[in-house]
Write a protein that holds these residues in place. Structure first.
Motif, PDB file in Angstrom:
ATOM      1  N   ARG A  64       0.834  -1.196   0.000  1.00 59.95           N
ATOM      2  CA  ARG A  64       0.000   0.000   0.000  1.00 59.95           C
ATOM      3  C   ARG A  64       0.871   1.249   0.000  1.00 59.95           C
ATOM      4  O   ARG A  64       1.945   1.284   0.617  1.00 59.95           O
ATOM      5  N   ALA A  65       0.406   2.288  -0.660  1.00 56.28           N
ATOM      6  CA  ALA A  65       1.161   3.534  -0.781  1.00 56.28           C
ATOM      7  C   ALA A  65       1.425   4.165   0.585  1.00 56.28           C
ATOM      8  O   ALA A  65       2.519   4.689   0.826  1.00 56.28           O
ATOM      9  N   ASP A  66       0.437   4.113   1.499  1.00 53.72           N
ATOM     10  CA  ASP A  66       0.648   4.710   2.815  1.00 53.72           C
ATOM     11  C   ASP A  66       1.695   3.934   3.622  1.00 53.72           C
ATOM     12  O   ASP A  66       2.472   4.526   4.367  1.00 53.72           O
ATOM     13  N   PHE A  67       1.752   2.605   3.448  1.00 51.11           N
ATOM     14  CA  PHE A  67       2.794   1.814   4.104  1.00 51.11           C
ATOM     15  C   PHE A  67       4.169   2.183   3.549  1.00 51.11           C
ATOM     16  O   PHE A  67       5.136   2.321   4.301  1.00 51.11           O
ATOM     17  N   ALA A  70       5.219   5.614   4.884  1.00 50.69           N
ATOM     18  CA  ALA A  70       5.580   5.553   6.298  1.00 50.69           C
ATOM     19  C   ALA A  70       6.908   4.832   6.498  1.00 50.69           C
ATOM     20  O   ALA A  70       7.734   5.232   7.329  1.00 50.69           O
ATOM     21  N   LEU A  71       7.131   3.772   5.737  1.00 55.03           N
ATOM     22  CA  LEU A  71       8.378   3.023   5.832  1.00 55.03           C
ATOM     23  C   LEU A  71       9.563   3.883   5.404  1.00 55.03           C
ATOM     24  O   LEU A  71      10.606   3.917   6.066  1.00 55.03           O
ATOM     25  N   LYS A  72       9.402   4.603   4.319  1.00 52.60           N
ATOM     26  CA  LYS A  72      10.468   5.474   3.824  1.00 52.60           C
ATOM     27  C   LYS A  72      10.762   6.580   4.839  1.00 52.60           C
ATOM     28  O   LYS A  72      11.919   6.892   5.123  1.00 52.60           O
ATOM     29  N   ALA A  74      10.182   6.509   8.100  1.00 49.96           N
ATOM     30  CA  ALA A  74      10.834   5.898   9.261  1.00 49.96           C
ATOM     31  C   ALA A  74      12.312   5.649   8.978  1.00 49.96           C
ATOM     32  O   ALA A  74      13.169   5.928   9.823  1.00 49.96           O
ATOM     33  N   SER A  75      12.606   5.150   7.801  1.00 44.10           N
ATOM     34  CA  SER A  75      13.991   4.872   7.434  1.00 44.10           C
ATOM     35  C   SER A  75      14.827   6.146   7.433  1.00 44.10           C
ATOM     36  O   SER A  75      15.922   6.179   8.009  1.00 44.10           O
ATOM     37  N   LEU A  76      14.331   7.190   6.810  1.00 43.58           N
ATOM     38  CA  LEU A  76      15.087   8.443   6.723  1.00 43.58           C
ATOM     39  C   LEU A  76      15.270   9.083   8.103  1.00 43.58           C
ATOM     40  O   LEU A  76      16.363   9.553   8.432  1.00 43.58           O
ATOM     41  N   GLU A  77      14.211   9.108   8.922  1.00 40.57           N
ATOM     42  CA  GLU A  77      14.333   9.690  10.258  1.00 40.57           C
ATOM     43  C   GLU A  77      15.322   8.905  11.111  1.00 40.57           C
ATOM     44  O   GLU A  77      16.126   9.491  11.838  1.00 40.57           O
ATOM     45  N   ARG A  78      15.280   7.588  11.022  1.00 41.44           N
ATOM     46  CA  ARG A  78      16.194   6.757  11.806  1.00 41.44           C
ATOM     47  C   ARG A  78      17.633   6.933  11.336  1.00 41.44           C
ATOM     48  O   ARG A  78      18.562   6.924  12.147  1.00 41.44           O
ATOM     49  N   GLN A  79      17.824   7.108  10.035  1.00 44.88           N
ATOM     50  CA  GLN A  79      19.181   7.354   9.533  1.00 44.88           C
ATOM     51  C   GLN A  79      19.711   8.678  10.066  1.00 44.88           C
ATOM     52  O   GLN A  79      20.865   8.763  10.485  1.00 44.88           O
ATOM     53  N   LEU A  80      18.877   9.718  10.049  1.00 43.64           N
ATOM     54  CA  LEU A  80      19.304  11.028  10.542  1.00 43.64           C
ATOM     55  C   LEU A  80      19.626  10.989  12.033  1.00 43.64           C
ATOM     56  O   LEU A  80      20.534  11.682  12.503  1.00 43.64           O
ATOM     57  N   GLU A  81      18.895  10.198  12.800  1.00 41.11           N
ATOM     58  CA  GLU A  81      19.110  10.097  14.238  1.00 41.11           C
ATOM     59  C   GLU A  81      20.163   9.051  14.601  1.00 41.11           C
ATOM     60  O   GLU A  81      20.528   8.930  15.770  1.00 41.11           O
ATOM     61  N   GLY A  82      20.616   8.271  13.628  1.00 40.83           N
ATOM     62  CA  GLY A  82      21.641   7.258  13.874  1.00 40.83           C
ATOM     63  C   GLY A  82      21.118   6.042  14.616  1.00 40.83           C
ATOM     64  O   GLY A  82      21.864   5.386  15.324  1.00 40.83           O
ATOM     65  N   ILE A  83      19.836   5.741  14.454  1.00 37.79           N
ATOM     66  CA  ILE A  83      19.214   4.604  15.128  1.00 37.79           C
ATOM     67  C   ILE A  83      19.204   3.408  14.187  1.00 37.79           C
ATOM     68  O   ILE A  83      18.866   3.540  13.020  1.00 37.79           O
ATOM     69  N   GLU A  84      19.594   2.240  14.699  1.00 43.61           N
ATOM     70  CA  GLU A  84      19.544   1.002  13.918  1.00 43.61           C
ATOM     71  C   GLU A  84      18.295   0.231  14.286  1.00 43.61           C
ATOM     72  O   GLU A  84      17.891   0.279  15.452  1.00 43.61           O
ATOM     73  N   PRO A  85      17.667  -0.497  13.433  1.00 43.86           N
ATOM     74  CA  PRO A  85      17.886  -0.563  11.991  1.00 43.86           C
ATOM     75  C   PRO A  85      17.325   0.688  11.327  1.00 43.86           C
ATOM     76  O   PRO A  85      16.313   1.239  11.756  1.00 43.86           O
TER      77      PRO A  85
END
Length: 107
Positions: A64-67, A70-72, A74-85
């Motif tokens: 689904r487009a909303d998934f 949201a996944l993208k 989450a990935s970008l925010e976690r990369q910026l914050e240095g959180i794994e995964p």
């Protein structure tokens, strides 16, 4: 600018000549001499794995487009914050693994 020559001329006159021993060493080098994970992305430190370095295969699916959005995000925010995964692949693997275990598809 260098003088242009035909492809045939380039093949006929290798410049400089290649040492046959170095050529063989490069082509037939031992796998034990190769550096681990050379050229690949680093493995996430706190992901649960059944193997230390599992092989990966391509998988294509539609979600689904909303998934996807949201996944993208989450990935970008976690990369910026240095959180794994923080990669899409690692997040999806962590989400799918419990379902596969609970339903008896993984041991």
């Amino acid at each position: 600018m260098a003088e242009r020559r035909s492809l045939i001329e380039g093949i006929k006159n290798p410049n400089p000549p290649v040492d046959p021993e170095k050529e063989k060493a490069f082509v037939f080098r031992d796998k034990k001499d190769a550096k681990p994970d050379e050229g690949g992305p680093p493995m996430a430190a706190n992901t649960s794995r059944t193997q230390s370095n599992p092989s990966r295969v391509p998988l294509s699916t539609r979600i689904r487009a909303d998934f996807a959005a949201a996944l993208k995000r989450a990935s970008l925010e976690r990369q910026l914050e240095g959180i794994e995964p923080n990669t899409l692949q690692d997040i999806l693997e962590q989400a799918i693994e419990p379902w596969l275990r609970d339903n008896g598809y993984l041991k």
